[in-house]
Design a protein around this motif. Structure first.
Motif, PDB file in Angstrom:
ATOM      1  N   ARG A 174      43.235 -28.614  22.256  1.00 38.28           N
ATOM      2  CA  ARG A 174      43.015 -28.839  20.836  1.00 38.28           C
ATOM      3  C   ARG A 174      43.018 -30.325  20.549  1.00 38.28           C
ATOM      4  N   ILE A 175      42.391 -30.680  19.429  1.00 41.95           N
ATOM      5  CA  ILE A 175      42.210 -32.077  19.087  1.00 41.95           C
ATOM      6  C   ILE A 175      42.333 -32.239  17.583  1.00 41.95           C
ATOM      7  N   SER A 196      44.640 -37.431  18.688  1.00 41.03           N
ATOM      8  CA  SER A 196      45.669 -36.712  19.429  1.00 41.03           C
ATOM      9  C   SER A 196      45.077 -35.432  20.019  1.00 41.03           C
ATOM     10  N   THR A 197      45.485 -35.142  21.235  1.00 39.34           N
ATOM     11  CA  THR A 197      45.016 -33.941  21.918  1.00 39.34           C
ATOM     12  C   THR A 197      46.202 -33.208  22.546  1.00 39.34           C
ATOM     13  N   ASP A 198      45.952 -31.962  22.881  1.00 42.57           N
ATOM     14  CA  ASP A 198      46.989 -31.142  23.502  1.00 42.57           C
ATOM     15  C   ASP A 198      46.304 -30.167  24.449  1.00 42.57           C
ATOM     16  N   TYR A 199      46.944 -29.907  25.602  1.00 35.82           N
ATOM     17  CA  TYR A 199      46.330 -29.057  26.612  1.00 35.82           C
ATOM     18  C   TYR A 199      47.312 -28.020  27.131  1.00 35.82           C
ATOM     19  N   ALA A 200      46.780 -26.883  27.518  1.00 37.30           N
ATOM     20  CA  ALA A 200      47.576 -25.913  28.251  1.00 37.30           C
ATOM     21  C   ALA A 200      47.950 -26.526  29.602  1.00 37.30           C
ATOM     22  N   PRO A 232      38.215 -23.625  14.405  1.00 39.17           N
ATOM     23  CA  PRO A 232      38.780 -24.704  13.584  1.00 39.17           C
ATOM     24  C   PRO A 232      40.287 -24.559  13.483  1.00 39.17           C
ATOM     25  N   GLY A 233      40.950 -25.704  13.415  1.00 37.49           N
ATOM     26  CA  GLY A 233      42.384 -25.690  13.204  1.00 37.49           C
ATOM     27  C   GLY A 233      43.177 -26.015  14.447  1.00 37.49           C
ATOM     28  N   SER A 256      40.003 -26.448  18.179  1.00 37.38           N
ATOM     29  CA  SER A 256      40.655 -25.923  19.384  1.00 37.38           C
ATOM     30  C   SER A 256      39.659 -25.156  20.241  1.00 37.38           C
ATOM     31  N   TRP A 257      39.925 -25.161  21.528  1.00 37.24           N
ATOM     32  CA  TRP A 257      39.213 -24.311  22.481  1.00 37.24           C
ATOM     33  C   TRP A 257      40.187 -23.256  22.992  1.00 37.24           C
ATOM     34  N   TYR A 258      39.704 -22.028  23.049  1.00 38.31           N
ATOM     35  CA  TYR A 258      40.458 -20.914  23.609  1.00 38.31           C
ATOM     36  C   TYR A 258      39.619 -20.264  24.702  1.00 38.31           C
ATOM     37  N   ARG A 259      40.263 -19.430  25.478  1.00 35.87           N
ATOM     38  CA  ARG A 259      39.515 -18.641  26.454  1.00 35.87           C
ATOM     39  C   ARG A 259      40.162 -17.268  26.619  1.00 35.87           C
ATOM     40  N   ARG A 260      39.303 -16.314  27.018  1.00 37.58           N
ATOM     41  CA  ARG A 260      39.793 -14.983  27.323  1.00 37.58           C
ATOM     42  C   ARG A 260      39.255 -14.584  28.686  1.00 37.58           C
ATOM     43  N   ALA A 261      40.170 -14.461  29.616  1.00 32.13           N
ATOM     44  CA  ALA A 261      39.803 -14.010  30.966  1.00 32.13           C
ATOM     45  C   ALA A 261      39.798 -12.490  31.004  1.00 32.13           C
TER      46      ALA A 261
END
Length: 116
Positions: free
Chosen positions: A50-51, A57-61, A98-99, A35-40
């Motif tokens: 995430r993948i 399979s993928t998922d997006y905000a 991860p995850g 997964s990719w996260y971000r903090r603004a």
């Protein structure tokens, strides 16, 4: 131990593109979703994309859907985030983990700044 090294961030103008990379080690990468996260600034960390372990399979905000693409190369233990049509509100530190959910490990992150 789990090690995550994010790279590829930088300063880009609105509408521009960047490709982030996350090199992972210390766990069985090919068996793990990523997964990719971000903090603004001033905000909580949020999930970006995430993948699954196979990439099937993928998922997006909602905020990045249609603009960002997550991918992975299991031979290189690396996950990527292609970011197109960047907006000022995409400015943040980006992290991989991860995850599929409940992140437990973080790298140092890579700063993305979208500004003219």
């Amino acid at each position: 131990q789990v090690r995550l090294v994010e790279s590829g961030g930088g300063l880009v103008q609105p509408g521009g593109s960047l490709r982030l990379s996350c090199a992972a080690s210390g766990f069985t990468f090919s068996s793990s979703a990523m997964s990719w996260y971000r903090r603004a600034p001033g905000k909580e960390r949020e999930l970006v994309a995430r993948i699954t372990n196979t990439g099937g399979s993928t998922d997006y905000a909602d905020s990045v859907k249609g603009r960002f693409t997550i991918s992975r190369d299991n031979a290189k233990n690396t996950v990527y985030l292609q970011m197109n049509s960047l907006k000022r509100e995409d400015t943040a530190v980006y992290y991989c983990s991860p995850g599929w959910s409940m992140p437990a490990y973080w790298g140092q992150g890579t700063q993305v700044t979208v500004s003219s």
